[in-house]
Design an enzyme around this catalytic site. Structure first.
Site, PDB file in Angstrom:
ATOM      1  N   LYS A 196      -4.982   0.564  -0.041  1.00 31.38           N
ATOM      2  CA  LYS A 196      -4.602  -0.058  -1.309  1.00 31.38           C
ATOM      3  C   LYS A 196      -5.449  -1.303  -1.504  1.00 31.38           C
ATOM      4  O   LYS A 196      -5.354  -2.268  -0.742  1.00 31.38           O
ATOM      5  CB  LYS A 196      -3.118  -0.414  -1.270  1.00 31.38           C
ATOM      6  CG  LYS A 196      -2.632  -1.128  -2.507  1.00 31.38           C
ATOM      7  CD  LYS A 196      -1.122  -1.244  -2.461  1.00 31.38           C
ATOM      8  CE  LYS A 196      -0.570  -2.024  -3.616  1.00 31.38           C
ATOM      9  NZ  LYS A 196       0.890  -2.128  -3.544  1.00 31.38           N
ATOM     10  N   LYS A 249      -5.650   3.942  -3.545  1.00 28.55           N
ATOM     11  CA  LYS A 249      -5.212   3.309  -4.794  1.00 28.55           C
ATOM     12  C   LYS A 249      -6.046   2.077  -5.087  1.00 28.55           C
ATOM     13  O   LYS A 249      -6.212   1.258  -4.181  1.00 28.55           O
ATOM     14  CB  LYS A 249      -3.737   2.930  -4.625  1.00 28.55           C
ATOM     15  CG  LYS A 249      -3.184   2.116  -5.752  1.00 28.55           C
ATOM     16  CD  LYS A 249      -1.776   1.721  -5.439  1.00 28.55           C
ATOM     17  CE  LYS A 249      -1.360   0.647  -6.414  1.00 28.55           C
ATOM     18  NZ  LYS A 249      -0.124   0.037  -6.056  1.00 28.55           N
TER      19      LYS A 249
HETATM   20  C1  PBG Z   1       3.420  -2.954  -5.420  1.00 23.73           C
HETATM   21  C2  PBG Z   1       2.834  -1.903  -6.294  1.00 23.73           C
HETATM   22  C3  PBG Z   1       1.874  -2.131  -7.285  1.00 23.73           C
HETATM   23  C4  PBG Z   1       1.592  -0.887  -7.868  1.00 23.73           C
HETATM   24  C5  PBG Z   1       2.377   0.065  -7.233  1.00 23.73           C
HETATM   25  N1  PBG Z   1       3.130  -0.585  -6.237  1.00 23.73           N
HETATM   26  C6  PBG Z   1       1.314  -3.385  -7.782  1.00 23.73           C
HETATM   27  C7  PBG Z   1       0.710  -4.381  -6.901  1.00 23.73           C
HETATM   28  O1  PBG Z   1       0.262  -4.129  -5.791  1.00 23.73           O
HETATM   29  O2  PBG Z   1       0.668  -5.507  -7.383  1.00 23.73           O
HETATM   30  C8  PBG Z   1       0.607  -0.700  -8.980  1.00 23.73           C
HETATM   31  C9  PBG Z   1       0.618   0.593  -9.689  1.00 23.73           C
HETATM   32  C10 PBG Z   1      -0.061   0.594 -11.006  1.00 23.73           C
HETATM   33  O3  PBG Z   1      -0.786  -0.343 -11.392  1.00 23.73           O
HETATM   34  O4  PBG Z   1       0.117   1.590 -11.710  1.00 23.73           O
HETATM   35  N2  PBG Z   1       4.527  -2.610  -4.740  1.00 23.73           N
END
Ligand code: PBG
Length: 326
Positions: A196, A249
């Site tokens: 991520k 991601k």
């Molecule tokens: C955090 C989380 C995020 C997303 C999914 N889970 C945001 C972040 O890391 O700030 C983002 C998903 C998206 O932008 O569609 N638990």
């Protein structure tokens, strides 16, 4: 002199389809849904077109409609009220919180729906961070993974098929596997947000999840986009700790990482997350009359699958599933 015809792409649409090497199915998609505490009807999320805060009833209806067009996997995010947020994120593992109540209701009505839950505390902490903040203002990794374990067990008890830890804490998959096994949930699987990246494409989501950090950013626990090996090693570690599926991601901006993950770990299902900013970017382009939204969405999702993703988390799941049904 003879020559070989190698331009099938010049033919009409039907003929072109015969040469397609990548195919999308409705079952490839994981549809993210937001459930909000204390509302009794669905409310549109501002600046996030087509995405809603659901009540329990509107959530059930949305899932029923999705199942009817072949979508069978759902990723649930809880959106608590401000008075349900706290320093230690206790509401996140409350058995009667909005997520757990909803999982039970979904499983009762639609046993075939595969329910995946986001396991993180950023929506439940006062700081908006994915980890508990200690006295020095730093993230307390070990205290956080204990809490993530409790959240995962609460979701499993309610009936979740997969839990998806997204906090990017060290050892989170290991802590969750251990907690699940100890509580008797050996069959609950883990979809790990292994790779991520700290990305500027999460903006609309943070509005939807009410999870923007109150201070600072997530760079101390999310990956730097200038790295490759780090994400491969995160994936390897998560697999060793017990992840069943792993996630890259964002997906659209990180197709190379999906591809490398697929080449390096051919036996593990890879999930790409087409994130909120990537989705809205295409929406904005089409709102300006510069592209057709459905075409742009299809092209992007084919690209994610072509790179090696087995499953795609996407807000456009219903749009594509409807298109595929035609
Ligand atoms: C955090 C989380 C995020 C997303 C999914 N889970 C945001 C972040 O890391 O700030 C983002 C998903 C998206 O932008 O569609 N638990």
């Amino acid at each position: 002199m003879s020559f070989k015809r190698h331009h099938p792409y010049r033919k009409d649409d039907k003929a072109r389809a015969q040469y397609a090497e990548v195919i999308l199915h409705a079952e490839d998609f994981i549809y993210p849904l937001f459930i909000r505490s204390g509302v009794n009807k669905k409310l549109p999320v501002e600046n996030f077109s087509g995405v809603y805060h659901h009540s329990k009833d509107s959530l059930l209806l949305e899932i029923e409609n999705a199942l009817n067009i072949g979508i069978n996997k759902f990723l649930l995010f809880g959106v608590p009220n401000d008075n349900e947020k706290s320093i230690e994120a206790n509401y996140a593992y409350d058995e009667n919180n909005i997520v757990n109540i909803s999982i039970e209701a979904i499983k009762k009505r639609f046993p075939s729906a595969i329910i995946i839950t986001d396991v993180c505390i950023c929506s439940y902490t006062l700081s908006g961070h994915c980890g508990i903040i200690d006295d020095r203002g730093a993230i307390d990794n070990d205290r956080t993974i204990d809490i993530l374990g409790k959240i995962a067990v609460a979701h499993a008890r309610a009936g979740a098929d997969f839990v998806a830890p997204s906090a990017m804490m060290d050892g989170q998959v290991w802590a969750i596997r251990k907690a699940l096994d100890k509580a008797g949930f050996k069959d609950t699987s883990i979809l790990s947000y292994a790779a991520k990246y700290a990305s500027s494409f999460y903006g609309p989501f943070r509005e939807a999840a009410h999870s923007a950090p109150a201070f600072g950013d997530r760079k101390s626990y999310q990956l730097d986009y200038r790295t490759i090996e780090q994400s491969l090693s995160e994936i390897k570690t998560d697999i060793e700790e017990g992840a069943d599926w792993i996630m890259v991601k964002p997906a659209h901006t990180y197709l190379d990482i999906i591809f490398r993950a697929h080449m390096n770990f051919p036996h593990i299902p890879i999930v790409g997350y087409h994130v909120s900013g990537e989705y809205m970017m295409l929406k904005c382009l089409s709102n300006m009359g510069l592209t057709d939204f459905t075409s742009a969405i299809l092209e992007t999702h084919f690209a994610i699958k072509r790179a090696g993703a087995h499953y795609i988390i996407t807000y456009a799941a219903p749009l594509i599933a409807k298109y595929l049904k035609k």
